[in-house]
Design a protein around this motif. Structure first.
Motif, short mmCIF file in Angstrom:
data_model
loop_
_atom_site.label_atom_id
_atom_site.label_comp_id
_atom_site.label_asym_id
_atom_site.label_seq_id
_atom_site.Cartn_x
_atom_site.Cartn_y
_atom_site.Cartn_z
N LEU A 91 4.71 -6.58 4.08
CA LEU A 91 3.52 -6.07 3.40
C LEU A 91 3.70 -4.59 3.08
CD1 LEU A 91 0.67 -7.68 5.53
CD2 LEU A 91 1.56 -8.48 3.34
N GLN A 95 -1.33 -2.61 1.88
CA GLN A 95 -1.76 -3.91 2.38
C GLN A 95 -1.94 -3.88 3.90
OE1 GLN A 95 1.41 -6.23 0.50
NE2 GLN A 95 -0.19 -7.49 -0.42
N ALA A 114 3.23 -10.35 0.46
CA ALA A 114 3.52 -9.01 -0.07
C ALA A 114 3.27 -8.96 -1.56
CB ALA A 114 4.96 -8.61 0.25
#
Length: 120
Positions: A91, A95, A114
């Motif tokens: 990620l 995020q 991701a």
């Protein structure tokens, strides 16, 4: 004899190809492991974590889930835990920040994966 040799070679090549694919395939995605990853990250304080700590946290979370009132216990699978840990580690920083706000945000972020593989 000459006609059967190419057939045997083709069959052997196909069998080897299927075996290589079978043993190198990615394990199925399980949302239980994403939730366990989110719980492990939250327990570790939403700070950058290394894979060993994260895997231990996932294992503990799955174990705790099974010891509670779970109707369908989830059997711990090291490969699935590693796949969820890699999913979290892939990620982006944004995020991870969004995921750290709540377990629900983390679960949603883990489900989508991701956004940008180059921004890790």
């Amino acid at each position: 004899m000459k006609r059967s040799l190419p057939s045997i070679v083709i069959i052997v090549v196909v069998i080897i190809g299927v075996a290589v694919w079978w043993f190198n395939r990615t394990p199925d995605h399980k949302p239980d492991y994403d939730a366990a990853t989110c719980a492990a990250v939250a327990q570790l304080g939403n700070k950058p974590v290394n894979d060993n700590d994260l895997l231990e946290g996932i294992k503990a979370s799955i174990s705790n889930q099974n010891s509670s009132y779970a109707v369908n216990p989830v059997e711990f699978d090291q490969d699935l835990a590693e796949a969820s840990a890699k999913r979290y580690q892939s990620l982006s920083t944004q995020q991870k920040t969004f995921a750290g706000e709540s377990l629900e945000n983390c679960r949603k972020t883990m489900a989508t994966g991701a956004a940008d593989k180059t921004n890790q």
